[in-house]
Scaffold this motif. Structure first.
Motif, short mmCIF file in Angstrom:
data_model
loop_
_atom_site.label_atom_id
_atom_site.label_comp_id
_atom_site.label_asym_id
_atom_site.label_seq_id
_atom_site.Cartn_x
_atom_site.Cartn_y
_atom_site.Cartn_z
N LEU A 154 -38.89 67.49 22.89
CA LEU A 154 -37.90 66.72 23.64
C LEU A 154 -37.36 65.59 22.78
CD1 LEU A 154 -36.40 65.74 26.18
CD2 LEU A 154 -38.53 64.60 26.88
N ARG A 155 -38.23 64.87 22.15
CA ARG A 155 -37.82 63.73 21.33
C ARG A 155 -36.91 64.18 20.18
NH1 ARG A 155 -35.77 60.66 19.02
NH2 ARG A 155 -36.38 58.64 18.15
N ALA A 156 -37.23 65.30 19.56
CA ALA A 156 -36.43 65.79 18.44
C ALA A 156 -35.03 66.18 18.86
CB ALA A 156 -37.13 66.99 17.79
N ALA A 157 -34.85 66.50 20.15
CA ALA A 157 -33.54 66.93 20.65
C ALA A 157 -32.70 65.79 21.17
CB ALA A 157 -33.73 67.98 21.75
N GLN A 158 -33.24 64.56 21.18
CA GLN A 158 -32.51 63.40 21.72
C GLN A 158 -31.60 62.82 20.65
OE1 GLN A 158 -36.22 61.53 23.96
NE2 GLN A 158 -34.30 60.57 24.61
N ARG A 159 -30.40 63.32 20.56
CA ARG A 159 -29.47 62.90 19.52
C ARG A 159 -28.93 61.49 19.75
NH1 ARG A 159 -25.83 68.46 18.91
NH2 ARG A 159 -27.56 69.82 18.27
N VAL A 160 -28.58 61.17 21.00
CA VAL A 160 -28.01 59.86 21.27
C VAL A 160 -29.08 58.78 21.21
CG1 VAL A 160 -26.66 58.48 22.91
CG2 VAL A 160 -26.21 60.93 22.66
N PHE A 161 -30.31 59.11 21.60
CA PHE A 161 -31.40 58.14 21.54
C PHE A 161 -31.60 57.64 20.12
CE2 PHE A 161 -35.78 56.84 20.97
CZ PHE A 161 -36.01 56.05 22.09
N ASP A 162 -31.43 58.51 19.15
CA ASP A 162 -31.61 58.12 17.75
C ASP A 162 -30.65 57.00 17.35
OD1 ASP A 162 -33.69 59.86 17.26
OD2 ASP A 162 -32.39 61.47 16.57
N ARG A 163 -29.48 56.97 18.00
CA ARG A 163 -28.49 55.95 17.65
C ARG A 163 -28.60 54.69 18.50
NH1 ARG A 163 -22.95 58.41 18.50
NH2 ARG A 163 -24.00 60.04 19.70
N THR A 164 -29.18 54.79 19.69
CA THR A 164 -29.18 53.67 20.63
C THR A 164 -30.56 53.17 21.00
OG1 THR A 164 -29.22 55.09 22.59
CG2 THR A 164 -27.05 54.58 21.64
N GLY A 165 -31.55 54.05 21.03
CA GLY A 165 -32.89 53.66 21.47
C GLY A 165 -32.96 53.31 22.94
N GLY A 166 -31.92 53.61 23.72
CA GLY A 166 -31.89 53.18 25.12
C GLY A 166 -31.51 54.27 26.09
N LEU A 167 -31.96 55.49 25.85
CA LEU A 167 -31.53 56.61 26.67
C LEU A 167 -32.72 57.45 27.10
CD1 LEU A 167 -28.53 57.05 27.29
CD2 LEU A 167 -28.55 58.96 25.72
N HIS A 168 -32.70 57.88 28.35
CA HIS A 168 -33.70 58.81 28.85
C HIS A 168 -33.23 60.24 28.61
CE1 HIS A 168 -36.54 56.12 30.72
NE2 HIS A 168 -35.56 55.44 31.27
N ALA A 169 -34.17 61.16 28.71
CA ALA A 169 -33.83 62.57 28.49
C ALA A 169 -34.62 63.45 29.44
CB ALA A 169 -34.10 62.98 27.05
N ALA A 170 -34.06 64.61 29.72
CA ALA A 170 -34.73 65.66 30.49
C ALA A 170 -34.48 66.97 29.77
CB ALA A 170 -34.20 65.72 31.92
N ALA A 171 -35.53 67.76 29.64
CA ALA A 171 -35.41 69.03 28.93
C ALA A 171 -35.98 70.15 29.79
CB ALA A 171 -36.14 68.98 27.59
N LEU A 172 -35.40 71.31 29.64
CA LEU A 172 -35.85 72.50 30.35
C LEU A 172 -36.42 73.48 29.34
CD1 LEU A 172 -35.77 73.47 33.34
CD2 LEU A 172 -33.75 74.81 32.72
N PHE A 173 -37.67 73.91 29.59
CA PHE A 173 -38.35 74.86 28.72
C PHE A 173 -38.68 76.13 29.51
CE2 PHE A 173 -39.27 70.68 27.04
CZ PHE A 173 -39.18 70.83 25.67
#
Length: 284
Positions: A154-173
């Motif tokens: 999940l963390r590796a797929a967070q593209r916007v988080f890498d630029r902002t550090g302020g975003l949540h994410a949800a992933a489907l596996f």
């Protein structure tokens, strides 16, 4: 349309060195969701995937169960003073024959980016919904090893988080741990709605045999959204709330919290777990 990130000038202090610089922030704007032209809810979200967010929200409220329930999804004229569309108002029109739910008749709702819609109507939507099939208690089969790898994916797929550090994410596996989709938003519940909404629009509901992984904690709202989408497993990197655990147990959902490396707590639905590879005496 609105931008996912914005730039702001900040005063930066690092180890006694003071200077100004531009910083990248995650964007947050209001989105008004209308149903058949009537205002229904306002949520603070990160612009993007707004149509998916709107229909995903309606899945969690028990309004929609399949793509056939939707006649159209359009931006409305939420105009600025100079007449430009803000793209902050979305109207979902129900297909002919789909009943208009009580929530559209009784109330308008405000949801924040940190806490989604929560209340008696939301709870009733889960407990009285008859359009979604029950969760299969044996699917998917889970192992600690499978789940332990999900946070890093999940963390590796967070593209916007890498630029902002302020975003949540949800992933489907899928049941084998393969990443199927990931969405980011300033709110966890919005990220989940975007995932579910995209699945509905692609005709994939219910999401049987899938695992939903979220950053942060597992709230009642996230369990609600998983159950209404037919997702049998919800995993979070932080703690669940008591109501989230109660609803998961009542609905047959597997709820995993504090998923960090090889450590995790299973709060409900442990019947989906297999410990065949666990050494003798390693379980208590």
């Amino acid at each position: 349309m609105g931008r996912v990130t914005e730039r702001r000038r900040v005063l930066r202090i690092r180890d006694g060195v003071v200077g100004h610089r531009a910083d990248t922030l995650v964007a947050e704007e209001p989105l008004e969701i209308r149903l058949n032209g009537r205002p229904l809810a306002i949520t603070m979200r990160t612009p993007g995937d707004d149509f998916a967010l709107a229909v995903g929200f309606l899945v969690s409220e028990g309004v929609l169960a399949s793509a056939d329930d939707v006649a159209s999804v359009v931006y409305c004229a939420g105009a600025t003073a100079d007449g430009h569309n803000t793209y902050n108002v979305v109207d979902v029109a129900l297909a002919p024959g789909v009943p208009l739910p009580d929530i559209a008749l009784e109330r308008n709702v405000y949801t924040s980016s940190s806490c989604g819609l929560c209340g008696k109507a939301s709870l009733d939507a889960v407990r009285t919904a008859t359009r979604m099939p029950p969760l299969d208690p044996g699917i998917p089969r889970l192992t600690p090893e499978l789940l332990s790898g999900l946070p890093d994916r999940l963390r590796a797929a967070q593209r916007v988080f890498d630029r902002t550090g302020g975003l949540h994410a949800a992933a489907l596996f899928d049941g084998g741990g393969e990443l199927l989709d990931v969405r980011e938003d300033v709110g966890r519940h919005n990220a989940v709605d975007k995932l579910v909404g995209r699945a509905l629009r692609e005709g994939l509901l219910p999401l049987a045999g899938r695992v939903l992984m979220v950053s942060g904690r597992a709230s009642f709202e996230l369990v609600q959204k998983a159950v209404m989408a037919g997702i049998p497993v919800l995993a979070a990197v932080s703690a669940p709330s008591s109501l989230a655990v109660d609803l998961a147990a009542e609905s047959g959902l597997t709820l995993v919290g504090f998923l960090r490396g090889s450590s995790m707590n299973v709060y409900a639905g442990e019947s989906r777990f297999s410990f065949a590879d666990t050494p003798e005496g390693a379980r208590s």
